[in-house]
Design an enzyme around this catalytic site. Structure first.
Site, PDB file in Angstrom:
ATOM      1  N   LYS A   1       0.829  -1.216   0.000  1.00 14.84           N
ATOM      2  CA  LYS A   1       0.000   0.000   0.000  1.00 14.84           C
ATOM      3  C   LYS A   1       0.857   1.258   0.000  1.00 14.84           C
ATOM      4  O   LYS A   1       0.422   2.323  -0.460  1.00 14.84           O
ATOM      5  CB  LYS A   1      -0.978  -0.019   1.177  1.00 14.84           C
ATOM      6  CG  LYS A   1      -0.343  -0.209   2.557  1.00 14.84           C
ATOM      7  CD  LYS A   1       0.082   1.077   3.216  1.00 14.84           C
ATOM      8  CE  LYS A   1       0.782   0.806   4.533  1.00 14.84           C
ATOM      9  NZ  LYS A   1       1.197   2.040   5.209  1.00 14.84           N
TER      10      LYS A   1
ATOM     11  N   THR B   1      -3.483   5.482   4.148  1.00 12.22           N
ATOM     12  CA  THR B   1      -2.167   5.882   3.658  1.00 12.22           C
ATOM     13  C   THR B   1      -2.263   6.720   2.390  1.00 12.22           C
ATOM     14  O   THR B   1      -1.378   7.538   2.116  1.00 12.22           O
ATOM     15  CB  THR B   1      -1.294   4.635   3.396  1.00 12.22           C
ATOM     16  OG1 THR B   1      -1.393   3.753   4.505  1.00 12.22           O
ATOM     17  CG2 THR B   1       0.165   5.014   3.225  1.00 12.22           C
TER      18      THR B   1
END
Length: 339
Positions: free
Chosen positions: A193, A250
């Site tokens: 990610k 994120t």
């Protein structure tokens, strides 16, 4: 029951997790090799470089000597950068005298070997020097955990009893832990990610809006899932906390170093300028290289990751790269295949 925990790594995340443990009544030592930083923790109960507005729990003891930090600990929590995991594990083996549980909360893939962090820890720490290995990961910012924002993450282990032990160590009214036995999926989601977050930041820096943000997160999740499943992960893990949950937090927050790095790239800064500006490790940069090498090895297509790699490592113009990925041949959206 009160436990003794050694936290290895006094960065923002290590400090925030140490704070959770101390507030839950555990005996917490935090180890680092920066003497000034450890002295600051012990004298002023602050860690201003990483969490400038936070007062650290007075019971947390900073240690410069690894042997002292880990002496008699029930569990060891590794929160050092990915590139330091193997070296710190080797030093740990030389100095440990008991058989603690190993926990790690780092996110990345080792350069060269492309191994997950739990694999590195198991290679370096023999079974007679440890119990199992538990991964602690999910959508979380140290800055928010430190001020008691509600956070939910995952404790993953092949042994559900060990995952439950970690769940009980950390869980409280603002920090909720779910257990999972898919350690591969949790670690792959955590590492990959960060790559997509660099892309999401770049999208913002280039001036694109919410449509583009949704596109890169959704198709990024498809790439994460493809590579994760090729490595043996359960595909359902990627729609959970350590998959889509970690991806959302994120890719959308200014707290994310990877997003901030991508944003600066999108605004026209070169990679070295970005890294100098950040002043902290940006795990997604090295993970991009490892992920591309691994994807080629297992023959998994990752066009977004390839594009980010071309910008980071081949000097491709970021606006040109964005146009080229949009002009790729048409694809079927729900085709869950490496090709």
């Amino acid at each position: 029951m009160k436990q003794t925990i050694a936290v290895l790594g006094p960065g923002s995340w290590g400090t925030a997790l140490a704070q959770v443990l101390a507030e839950n009544g555990h005996d917490v030592r935090i180890w680092g090799n920066n003497e000034a930083q450890i002295n600051e923790i012990n004298t002023y109960h602050t860690n201003r470089h990483y969490l400038p507005d936070i007062k650290i729990h007075a019971s947390i003891r900073g240690e410069n000597e690894l042997a002292t930090a880990i002496d008699g600990a029930d569990a060891i929590l590794f929160v050092v950068p990915t590139k330091a995991i193997r070296v710190v594990a080797q030093e740990f083996v030389e100095k440990v005298k008991n058989k603690p549980l190993i926990i790690h909360a780092s996110k990345g893939l080792e350069q060269g070997t492309h191994k997950r962090i739990s694999e590195v820890l198991c290679e370096e720490i023999p079974s007679d020097k440890r119990q199992g290995v538990v991964v602690l990961s999910g959508p979380s910012h140290a800055e928010e955990v430190a001020v008691h924002d509600i956070t939910t993450i995952t404790a993953a282990s092949e042994d559900i009893n060990e995952a439950t032990y970690v769940q009980n160590l950390f869980m409280n009214e603002y920090f909720r832990i779910y257990t999972n036995t898919d350690i591969i999926g949790v670690e792959m989601g955590a590492a990959l990610k960060n790559i997509i977050a660099i892309g999401a930041g770049a999208i913002h820096g280039l001036g694109f809006g919410d449509d583009a943000k949704a596109a890169i997160m959704t198709r990024g999740l498809a790439e994460i899932s493809r590579l994760g499943v090729a490595m043996g992960a359960d595909p359902l893990t990627f729609i959970g906390l350590s998959g889509v949950g970690d991806l959302i937090v994120t890719c959308t927050s200014v707290h994310s170093r990877n997003w901030r790095a991508g944003n600066l790239l999108g605004k026209g800064h070169n990679l070295q300028e970005v890294l100098d500006n950040m002043g902290m490790i940006v795990e997604g940069v090295s993970t991009t290289k490892a992920a591309i090498e691994l994807a080629h090895q297992v023959k998994v297509e990752m066009p977004i990751t390839e594009t980010i790699y071309s910008v980071l490592y081949e000097g491709k113009d970021i606006q040109t790269a964005a146009k080229e990925i949009m002009l790729r041949d048409g694809k079927v959206e729900n085709e869950f295949s490496p090709n």
